[in-house]
Design a protein around this motif. Structure first.
Motif, PDB file in Angstrom:
ATOM      1  N   LEU A  13       0.827  -1.213   0.000  1.00 25.50           N
ATOM      2  CA  LEU A  13       0.000   0.000   0.000  1.00 25.50           C
ATOM      3  C   LEU A  13       0.858   1.258   0.000  1.00 25.50           C
ATOM      4  O   LEU A  13       0.395   2.319  -0.424  1.00 25.50           O
ATOM      5  N   ASN A  14       2.094   1.150   0.469  1.00 22.59           N
ATOM      6  CA  ASN A  14       2.981   2.315   0.488  1.00 22.59           C
ATOM      7  C   ASN A  14       3.243   2.842  -0.916  1.00 22.59           C
ATOM      8  O   ASN A  14       3.538   4.026  -1.093  1.00 22.59           O
ATOM      9  N   LEU A  19       0.820   8.978  -5.430  1.00 19.74           N
ATOM     10  CA  LEU A  19      -0.302   9.624  -6.105  1.00 19.74           C
ATOM     11  C   LEU A  19      -0.553  11.005  -5.524  1.00 19.74           C
ATOM     12  O   LEU A  19      -0.274  11.266  -4.353  1.00 19.74           O
ATOM     13  N   ARG A  20      -1.091  11.893  -6.349  1.00 20.46           N
ATOM     14  CA  ARG A  20      -1.394  13.246  -5.884  1.00 20.46           C
ATOM     15  C   ARG A  20      -2.716  13.304  -5.121  1.00 20.46           C
ATOM     16  O   ARG A  20      -2.845  14.058  -4.162  1.00 20.46           O
ATOM     17  N   LEU A  48      -2.015   6.755   3.763  1.00 21.70           N
ATOM     18  CA  LEU A  48      -2.414   7.604   2.632  1.00 21.70           C
ATOM     19  C   LEU A  48      -3.308   8.747   3.067  1.00 21.70           C
ATOM     20  O   LEU A  48      -4.137   9.230   2.294  1.00 21.70           O
ATOM     21  N   SER A  49      -3.112   9.202   4.298  1.00 25.35           N
ATOM     22  CA  SER A  49      -3.961  10.278   4.822  1.00 25.35           C
ATOM     23  C   SER A  49      -3.805  11.568   4.017  1.00 25.35           C
ATOM     24  O   SER A  49      -4.735  12.372   3.934  1.00 25.35           O
ATOM     25  N   HIS A  50      -2.638  11.773   3.411  1.00 27.36           N
ATOM     26  CA  HIS A  50      -2.396  12.999   2.649  1.00 27.36           C
ATOM     27  C   HIS A  50      -3.143  13.015   1.321  1.00 27.36           C
ATOM     28  O   HIS A  50      -3.215  14.058   0.662  1.00 27.36           O
TER      29      HIS A  50
END
Length: 219
Positions: A13-14, A19-20, A48-50
């Motif tokens: 998942l890392n 991705l933007r 992937l919180s960002h």
């Protein structure tokens, strides 16, 4: 949508962190053993919180799920930050603050104490300048590595190590040979000088004969 993609570990998942933006994601149970883990959604939200994920497998992400994910995996962020090299942390600061931190840390010179102080200054500056960005930096340390990468690195390291050993061994042999030749030359040099001096003295005894002999050798 991920279907039959072989997702089997959190580490995979890392790879999505590059991705933007990712508002929705679907990971089908078929062909993705990852979904059998109870906490895979929490790790996905944490890592992937960002990206601002709003839906996972068609279900809306709630604020409580985001908070739970941070509580479960938040310590990974701090551990990852501690493992990042100082050069990587410094690159996150602007030029002015980077110079100030480096100058302050260089006052004490080198050594372990200076490195510890430098680390503390960098971490404190990151917290002061970016607030919660330390967690984001820590998450950036959680990267995806393709299977076999470590083995390939080990093999490459072994190859370079073998080449380096051969190069050093040859260099040692060359240095030993050069030293032996130098010692031999130093022993022979007085004898060579003496023979040159004797030959020159004999030639000077009869200078006319020497000149004629020299002219004949030229013709």
């Amino acid at each position: 949508v991920f279907q039959n993609t072989g997702l089997a570990s959190f580490q995979q998942l890392n790879a999505l962190s590059c991705l933007r933006r990712l508002e929705a994601i679907v990971i089908e149970p078929e062909g993705n053993p990852l979904v059998e883990f109870q906490l895979w959604k929490s790790y996905l939200l944490f890592r992937l919180s960002h990206l601002g994920i709003r839906q996972i497998n068609g279900q809306e992400v709630t604020p409580s799920e985001v908070v739970k994910a941070e509580k479960l995996f938040g310590h990974l962020s701090h551990i990852s930050t501690a493992k990042l090299p100082q050069s990587r942390l410094l690159s996150l600061l602007n030029d002015a603050r980077r110079k100030q931190v480096l100058h302050a840390a260089s006052i004490d010179g080198g050594g372990n104490e200076a490195n510890t102080k430098r680390w503390s200054l960098i971490s404190a500056e990151l917290k002061r300048s970016h607030g919660s960005s330390v967690e984001a930096i820590g998450k950036a340390g959680l990267q995806y590595h393709q299977p076999g990468t470590s083995q390939k690195k080990t093999q490459t390291f072994n190859i370079y190590s073998e080449l380096a050993e051969k190069a050093v061994s040859k260099l040692e042999s060359d240095c030993l040979l050069i030293n032996q030749l130098r010692q031999r030359f130093e022993r022979l040099w007085p004898e060579i000088v003496e023979k040159l001096r004797e030959s020159t003295r004999n030639d000077m005894i009869d200078l006319n004969a020497f000149m004629q002999q020299s002219l004949q050798s030229l013709t």
